[in-house]
Design a protein around this motif. Structure first.
Motif, PDB file in Angstrom:
ATOM      1  N   LEU A 164       0.817  -1.207   0.000  1.00  0.00           N
ATOM      2  CA  LEU A 164       0.000   0.000   0.000  1.00  0.00           C
ATOM      3  C   LEU A 164       0.856   1.264   0.000  1.00  0.00           C
ATOM      4  O   LEU A 164       0.410   2.320  -0.466  1.00  0.00           O
ATOM      5  CB  LEU A 164      -0.938  -0.004   1.206  1.00  0.00           C
ATOM      6  CG  LEU A 164      -2.121  -0.967   1.104  1.00  0.00           C
ATOM      7  CD1 LEU A 164      -2.866  -1.036   2.423  1.00  0.00           C
ATOM      8  CD2 LEU A 164      -3.071  -0.551  -0.025  1.00  0.00           C
ATOM      9  N   ILE A 165       2.069   1.182   0.535  1.00  0.00           N
ATOM     10  CA  ILE A 165       2.983   2.329   0.447  1.00  0.00           C
ATOM     11  C   ILE A 165       3.285   2.631  -1.019  1.00  0.00           C
ATOM     12  O   ILE A 165       3.279   3.788  -1.456  1.00  0.00           O
ATOM     13  CB  ILE A 165       4.277   2.055   1.243  1.00  0.00           C
ATOM     14  CG1 ILE A 165       3.978   2.056   2.748  1.00  0.00           C
ATOM     15  CG2 ILE A 165       5.342   3.102   0.917  1.00  0.00           C
ATOM     16  CD1 ILE A 165       5.145   1.610   3.609  1.00  0.00           C
ATOM     17  N   GLY A 166       3.531   1.574  -1.801  1.00  0.00           N
ATOM     18  CA  GLY A 166       3.727   1.768  -3.243  1.00  0.00           C
ATOM     19  C   GLY A 166       2.481   2.266  -3.936  1.00  0.00           C
ATOM     20  O   GLY A 166       2.541   3.131  -4.823  1.00  0.00           O
ATOM     21  N   THR A 167       1.334   1.756  -3.528  1.00  0.00           N
ATOM     22  CA  THR A 167       0.063   2.214  -4.098  1.00  0.00           C
ATOM     23  C   THR A 167      -0.168   3.686  -3.790  1.00  0.00           C
ATOM     24  O   THR A 167      -0.626   4.451  -4.646  1.00  0.00           O
ATOM     25  CB  THR A 167      -1.093   1.364  -3.535  1.00  0.00           C
ATOM     26  OG1 THR A 167      -0.937   0.014  -3.964  1.00  0.00           O
ATOM     27  CG2 THR A 167      -2.448   1.891  -4.017  1.00  0.00           C
ATOM     28  N   GLY A 168       0.156   4.093  -2.558  1.00  0.00           N
ATOM     29  CA  GLY A 168      -0.011   5.491  -2.168  1.00  0.00           C
ATOM     30  C   GLY A 168       0.766   6.425  -3.079  1.00  0.00           C
ATOM     31  O   GLY A 168       0.257   7.467  -3.512  1.00  0.00           O
ATOM     32  N   PHE A 207       0.762  10.411  -7.281  1.00  0.00           N
ATOM     33  CA  PHE A 207       1.431  10.883  -8.487  1.00  0.00           C
ATOM     34  C   PHE A 207       0.411  11.176  -9.591  1.00  0.00           C
ATOM     35  O   PHE A 207       0.477  12.209 -10.262  1.00  0.00           O
ATOM     36  CB  PHE A 207       2.443   9.851  -8.963  1.00  0.00           C
ATOM     37  CG  PHE A 207       3.396  10.356 -10.009  1.00  0.00           C
ATOM     38  CD1 PHE A 207       4.593  10.951  -9.651  1.00  0.00           C
ATOM     39  CD2 PHE A 207       3.094  10.248 -11.362  1.00  0.00           C
ATOM     40  CE1 PHE A 207       5.472  11.433 -10.615  1.00  0.00           C
ATOM     41  CE2 PHE A 207       3.959  10.720 -12.331  1.00  0.00           C
ATOM     42  CZ  PHE A 207       5.157  11.313 -11.957  1.00  0.00           C
ATOM     43  N   VAL A 208      -0.538  10.261  -9.788  1.00  0.00           N
ATOM     44  CA  VAL A 208      -1.563  10.481 -10.807  1.00  0.00           C
ATOM     45  C   VAL A 208      -2.417  11.692 -10.452  1.00  0.00           C
ATOM     46  O   VAL A 208      -2.725  12.537 -11.304  1.00  0.00           O
ATOM     47  CB  VAL A 208      -2.440   9.218 -10.974  1.00  0.00           C
ATOM     48  CG1 VAL A 208      -3.631   9.515 -11.873  1.00  0.00           C
ATOM     49  CG2 VAL A 208      -1.621   8.074 -11.563  1.00  0.00           C
ATOM     50  N   SER A 217       3.688  12.490  -0.889  1.00  0.00           N
ATOM     51  CA  SER A 217       4.985  12.604  -1.549  1.00  0.00           C
ATOM     52  C   SER A 217       4.849  12.438  -3.055  1.00  0.00           C
ATOM     53  O   SER A 217       5.451  13.179  -3.840  1.00  0.00           O
ATOM     54  CB  SER A 217       5.947  11.548  -0.977  1.00  0.00           C
ATOM     55  OG  SER A 217       7.202  11.614  -1.606  1.00  0.00           O
ATOM     56  N   GLY A 218       4.048  11.451  -3.497  1.00  0.00           N
ATOM     57  CA  GLY A 218       3.826  11.247  -4.927  1.00  0.00           C
ATOM     58  C   GLY A 218       3.176  12.457  -5.575  1.00  0.00           C
ATOM     59  O   GLY A 218       3.536  12.863  -6.685  1.00  0.00           O
TER      60      GLY A 218
END
Length: 430
Positions: A44-48, A53-54, A103-104
């Motif tokens: 979920l950290i990667g998903t966040g 970002f999108v 952050s993204g």
């Protein structure tokens, strides 16, 4: 001379941004594993990051319209700096998931503003060269950020502070500029129906790459950690993967200019699927076999998205590059968001090596789809294709990257001075 200085300053700002991003992305995965975060939380950290970002890619042009480029960039860099420092102060999975999304968002906004400034000082005569140099610098800086983890380690405050310094220093080239503000940010026209109608293979490739590479980028460091690698070993592993992946874009891209690009997609995705399957079967320890498999994976998987974008552009009508590539960015983002979650569940069920079940499955599906489409549709003649163009990290392309791409120089990329943004959002054009 002033333009040259400005370009180098922007390259420096972008490099600092990518250095911090490369360090932070790898650091959070490894430190999270060391803190015994669950695999689902790490996914979920990667998903966040991908969701943020999108969201940033779509909404930051509206922010810039209201407050201007310099203020918007300063806000993005400041919040990004605060975010990585909060990662140090709030070491728990829920905080990191939320902070990673923020952050993204900030990273997308900051990158778009740098790219907008760079777009302002290039012209059609040097656009291809500048774009290639920009992509190369970004890849190198991101890789150096990952390598830096081998020096800083993952414990203590040092890696977080180094990342924060890198983010805040990235603001200097834009903050010190005396040049007029550049044109408004480009807004991607996310026409997924047009993309699928133009090239079903490209749409499938964008989703497959998102699922596979999003999973790999977020959870492969966890796999390495579980296999017994220390911070230096993981940093070296990912630097090698990134280096081989970047190197592979040129030869495979040039090959795709000469033969049916779908053959290149079939070859690359099939090889990546085989590497994933071999990793599952062998389940290597922390020895040299793991480094060989990861390097081979990067070599095969990294060029796929850029070749797919080129393939879609071969069938696009004049002026549609931005719409089609923007649609691919959205589909890629969906895959990048879903991939880490799906992979974390598979890894829970089949141990960490289950990650490569996911990468093998999606690369294999892409190879099959490309093969079937070759039986339905003929390729565009080599003489009628736009030359292949290398692209940056799949997770770091923005609508402004498309505006800078020389293939989009004749496109009618959305200009916020010429459209009603509120109406455009309602109509789904941005």
């Amino acid at each position: 001379m002033a333009s040259v200085i400005k370009i180098y300053a922007l390259f420096l700002g972008s490099a600092l941004l990518m250095f911090g991003g490369g360090l932070q992305g790898l650091l959070l995965s490894v430190r999270g594993a060391e803190e015994n975060f669950s695999l689902l939380a790490l996914g979920l950290i990667g998903t966040g990051w991908s969701v943020g970002f999108v969201a940033g890619s779509i909404t930051v042009p509206l922010v810039v319209r209201k407050v201007g480029h310099i203020r918007a960039f300063s806000v993005m860099a400041a919040i990004g700096t605060i975010t990585i420092l909060l990662n140090l102060l709030l070491i728990n999975d829920i905080s990191w998931i939320l902070l990673r999304a923020l952050s993204g968002f900030c990273f997308a906004g900051a990158a778009m503003i740098v790219e907008s400034w760079l777009n302002e000082v290039v012209d059609n005569r040097n656009r291809g060269t500048i774009f290639s140099v920009y992509v190369t610098i970004n890849m190198a800086a991101s890789t150096l950020g990952q390598v830096a983890m081998s020096i800083t380690g993952v414990t203590g405050f040092l890696p977080f502070v180094i990342g924060a310094i890198s983010f805040i220093c990235a603001v200097l080239p834009t903050a010190m500029t005396s040049s007029p503000q550049p044109r408004p940010l480009a807004s991607a026209k996310l026409d997924i129906r047009l993309l699928y109608k133009t090239s079903p293979v490209a749409a499938i490739a964008a989703f497959s790459v998102g699922m596979a590479n999003g999973s790999f980028g977020t959870l492969a460091p966890v796999y390495g950690y579980r296999q017994g690698l220390d911070a230096s070993g993981i940093a070296l592993l990912f630097a090698l993967t990134a280096l081989l992946g970047a190197t592979a874009q040129i030869p495979f891209g040039r090959l795709s200019d000469k033969i049916d690009r779908r053959l290149v997609l079939i070859g690359l995705s099939s090889a990546a699927a085989v590497i994933g399957a071999l990793t599952v079967l062998i389940n290597p320890g922390d020895g040299w076999i793991m480094y060989v498999l990861f390097a081979a994976y990067g070599f095969c998987a990294n060029p796929i998205y850029a070749v797919a974008v080129a393939h879609a552009n071969d069938f696009a009508r004049d002026g549609d590059f931005a719409k089609i590539a923007g649609g691919m960015l959205l589909i890629l983002g969906i895959g990048l968001a879903l991939g880490p979650v799906v992979s974390s569940m598979i890894m829970n069920a089949y141990h960490p090596v289950g990650l490569f079940i996911v990468t093998a499955a999606f690369h294999g599906a892409l190879a099959v789809a490309a093969f079937l489409r070759m039986r339905v549709r003929a390729s565009v003649d080599a003489a009628d294709r736009a030359p292949f163009q290398p692209m940056g990290n799949d997770k770091q392309n923005t609508p402004e990257s498309l505006a800078l791409d020389p293939r989009g120089e004749t496109d009618d990329i959305a200009d916020v001075d010429d459209i009603d943004l509120d109406a455009a959002i309602k109509d789904g054009d941005v």
